[in-house]
Design a protein around this motif. Structure first.
Motif, mmCIF file in Angstrom:
data_model
loop_
_atom_site.group_PDB
_atom_site.id
_atom_site.type_symbol
_atom_site.label_atom_id
_atom_site.label_comp_id
_atom_site.label_asym_id
_atom_site.label_seq_id
_atom_site.Cartn_x
_atom_site.Cartn_y
_atom_site.Cartn_z
ATOM 1 N N MET A 1 0.841 -1.198 0.000
ATOM 2 C CA MET A 1 0.000 0.000 0.000
ATOM 3 C C MET A 1 0.878 1.250 0.000
ATOM 4 S SD MET A 1 -2.827 1.293 2.822
ATOM 5 C CE MET A 1 -3.677 -0.280 2.856
ATOM 6 N N THR A 2 0.490 2.250 -0.817
ATOM 7 C CA THR A 2 1.226 3.503 -0.829
ATOM 8 C C THR A 2 0.792 4.362 0.346
ATOM 9 O OG1 THR A 2 -0.407 4.763 -2.105
ATOM 10 C CG2 THR A 2 1.149 3.403 -3.354
ATOM 11 N N ASP A 3 1.491 5.510 0.526
ATOM 12 C CA ASP A 3 1.134 6.400 1.626
ATOM 13 C C ASP A 3 -0.186 7.119 1.362
ATOM 14 O OD1 ASP A 3 1.982 8.107 -0.365
ATOM 15 O OD2 ASP A 3 3.467 9.140 0.856
ATOM 16 N N ARG A 4 -0.774 6.893 0.189
ATOM 17 C CA ARG A 4 -2.095 7.446 -0.114
ATOM 18 C C ARG A 4 -3.167 6.371 -0.135
ATOM 19 N NH1 ARG A 4 -1.778 13.099 -3.268
ATOM 20 N NH2 ARG A 4 0.152 13.788 -2.285
ATOM 21 N N GLY A 5 -2.888 5.229 0.462
ATOM 22 C CA GLY A 5 -3.894 4.191 0.599
ATOM 23 C C GLY A 5 -4.225 3.458 -0.679
ATOM 24 N N LEU A 6 -3.299 3.461 -1.645
ATOM 25 C CA LEU A 6 -3.526 2.808 -2.928
ATOM 26 C C LEU A 6 -2.612 1.590 -3.079
ATOM 27 C CD1 LEU A 6 -3.619 5.965 -5.242
ATOM 28 C CD2 LEU A 6 -5.534 4.865 -4.055
ATOM 29 N N ASP A 7 -3.046 0.635 -3.910
ATOM 30 C CA ASP A 7 -2.169 -0.490 -4.207
ATOM 31 C C ASP A 7 -1.237 -0.115 -5.360
ATOM 32 O OD1 ASP A 7 -3.573 -0.791 -6.618
ATOM 33 O OD2 ASP A 7 -4.782 -2.463 -5.883
ATOM 34 N N SER A 8 -0.438 -1.057 -5.790
ATOM 35 C CA SER A 8 0.575 -0.762 -6.802
ATOM 36 C C SER A 8 -0.021 -0.411 -8.159
ATOM 37 C CB SER A 8 1.527 -1.958 -6.946
ATOM 38 O OG SER A 8 0.796 -3.127 -7.320
ATOM 39 N N ASP A 9 -1.312 -0.726 -8.365
ATOM 40 C CA ASP A 9 -1.985 -0.402 -9.615
ATOM 41 C C ASP A 9 -2.812 0.871 -9.525
ATOM 42 O OD1 ASP A 9 -1.031 -2.707 -10.985
ATOM 43 O OD2 ASP A 9 -2.548 -3.920 -9.961
ATOM 44 N N GLY A 10 -2.767 1.544 -8.379
ATOM 45 C CA GLY A 10 -3.497 2.793 -8.230
ATOM 46 C C GLY A 10 -4.934 2.646 -7.769
ATOM 47 N N TYR A 11 -5.323 1.453 -7.322
ATOM 48 C CA TYR A 11 -6.664 1.235 -6.775
ATOM 49 C C TYR A 11 -6.626 1.384 -5.251
ATOM 50 C CZ TYR A 11 -7.820 -0.792 -11.328
ATOM 51 O OH TYR A 11 -8.026 -0.989 -12.676
ATOM 52 N N ILE A 12 -7.761 1.753 -4.665
ATOM 53 C CA ILE A 12 -7.848 1.878 -3.209
ATOM 54 C C ILE A 12 -7.617 0.511 -2.574
ATOM 55 C CG2 ILE A 12 -9.337 2.471 -1.261
ATOM 56 C CD1 ILE A 12 -10.752 4.475 -3.122
ATOM 57 N N ALA A 13 -6.634 0.427 -1.696
ATOM 58 C CA ALA A 13 -6.298 -0.836 -1.039
ATOM 59 C C ALA A 13 -7.247 -1.088 0.129
ATOM 60 C CB ALA A 13 -4.860 -0.800 -0.534
ATOM 61 N N ARG A 14 -7.585 -2.333 0.349
ATOM 62 C CA ARG A 14 -8.413 -2.675 1.514
ATOM 63 C C ARG A 14 -7.640 -2.294 2.768
ATOM 64 N NH1 ARG A 14 -11.717 -8.250 1.372
ATOM 65 N NH2 ARG A 14 -13.706 -7.285 1.942
ATOM 66 N N GLU A 15 -8.284 -1.550 3.656
ATOM 67 C CA GLU A 15 -7.523 -0.926 4.730
ATOM 68 C C GLU A 15 -7.386 -1.755 6.001
ATOM 69 O OE1 GLU A 15 -9.552 2.737 5.621
ATOM 70 O OE2 GLU A 15 -11.051 1.730 6.815
ATOM 71 N N GLY A 16 -8.188 -2.748 6.203
ATOM 72 C CA GLY A 16 -8.137 -3.494 7.456
ATOM 73 C C GLY A 16 -7.684 -4.929 7.277
ATOM 74 N N SER A 17 -7.404 -5.593 8.398
ATOM 75 C CA SER A 17 -6.994 -6.993 8.393
ATOM 76 C C SER A 17 -7.183 -7.559 9.792
ATOM 77 C CB SER A 17 -5.525 -7.105 7.977
ATOM 78 O OG SER A 17 -5.037 -8.414 8.204
ATOM 79 N N LEU A 18 -7.534 -8.831 9.879
ATOM 80 C CA LEU A 18 -7.638 -9.465 11.194
ATOM 81 C C LEU A 18 -6.281 -9.494 11.895
ATOM 82 C CD1 LEU A 18 -10.082 -12.451 10.509
ATOM 83 C CD2 LEU A 18 -10.590 -10.213 11.510
ATOM 84 N N SER A 19 -5.217 -9.490 11.129
ATOM 85 C CA SER A 19 -3.882 -9.509 11.727
ATOM 86 C C SER A 19 -3.551 -8.198 12.425
ATOM 87 C CB SER A 19 -2.824 -9.803 10.659
ATOM 88 O OG SER A 19 -2.757 -8.751 9.714
#
Length: 267
Positions: free
Chosen positions: A1-19
């Motif tokens: 995830m980038t510092d703007r909350g995007l994945d490497s393709d420029g889509y919004i990355a899912r922000e949470g995880s059980l981990s």
């Protein structure tokens, strides 16, 4: 995830995880998972999700709430809502780590519908963390921080303002604290999505969202910072809420419509 909350393709990355669930909240999440499964069952429940500060790893014991979304196989009934209400009360009473529990109920079909593709669909795909069942995100598109997404998520702010005014009039201090938190969160998130396409990213951090908004609307920066502070530390002061509801909210609703248009109407 980038510092703007995007994945490497420029889509919004899912922000949470059980981990990322903080250790203090793990027993709450485990109990929620087991009790949702017991109360609803596979014939009723398609999938369940966590969202908010707990799966983001930023929850604070004794301050944060527990946010859940259930995707049911059919439209939620009054009985389903009663079961969810009972579970909310049960979890809130049993676990002092949380200050309230909230369970949203939707149908699988509704979440996957064309109408909700850029609102609830996006919410599930990007802001919700799978807890039970088969993840609906696999049947939803990936999302970019576009004007379409801005319009369909928060382009209906004007509809909320009359309801806020009614609740503000004559509300007790405790009621105003609850109102203030909801109003302030909505205003900060709407302010952020107003500028989201220009900024080119996503964040759920309310303080960061207010500062990003301030870059584009410096004349409204202090009002938005006040909203951010109230969202994190709810105020029961009527004058503070009056300023947010009567000054910031109408301006923000009008500016939002001018920039992104109105949200597609719901029945």
């Amino acid at each position: 995830m980038t510092d703007r909350g995007l994945d490497s393709d420029g889509y919004i990355a899912r922000e949470g995880s059980l981990s990322r669930v903080p250790a203090a909240f793990a027993p709450v999440v485990d109990a929620a998972r087991a009790r949702i499964a017991a109360r609803f069952g596979p014939s009723s429940l398609h999938s369940a999700y966590l969202y908010g500060s707990i799966p983001r790893g930023t929850a604070v014991p004794g301050v944060s709430d527990l946010d859940l979304l259930l995707a049911l196989r059919s439209e939620p009934t009054a009985a389903d809502r009663a079961q969810a209400d009972a579970l909310e009360a049960e979890l809130d009473a049993e676990f002092p780590q949380i200050v309230g529990a909230g369970i949203l109920l939707f149908s699988e079909a509704g979440l996957l519908s064309e109408l909700e593709r850029y609102d609830l669909g996006w919410f599930v795909a990007c802001l919700c963390t799978p807890l039970l069942g088969v993840d609906l995100a696999a049947r939803l598109p990936r999302y970019r921080p576009t004007s379409l997404l801005a319009r369909e998520t928060n382009g209906d702010l004007a509809l909320a303002i009359p309801r806020w005014r009614e609740r503000l009039a004559g509300g007790s201090e405790a009621e105003l604290r609850v109102l203030g938190r909801g109003v302030a969160r909505r205003l900060v998130r709407t302010g952020f999505t107003l500028v989201m396409p220009r900024w080119g990213g996503w964040t759920s951090d309310l303080a960061a969202a207010a500062e990003i908004f301030a870059r584009y609307y410096p004349e409204r920066a202090e009002q938005m910072r006040t909203a951010s502070a109230v969202a994190r530390t709810p105020s029961g002061e009527a004058d503070v809420l009056t300023a947010l509801i009567e000054e910031l909210a109408p301006w923000l609703a009008a500016e939002y419509t001018a920039v992104h248009g109105d949200k597609t109407p719901r029945d």
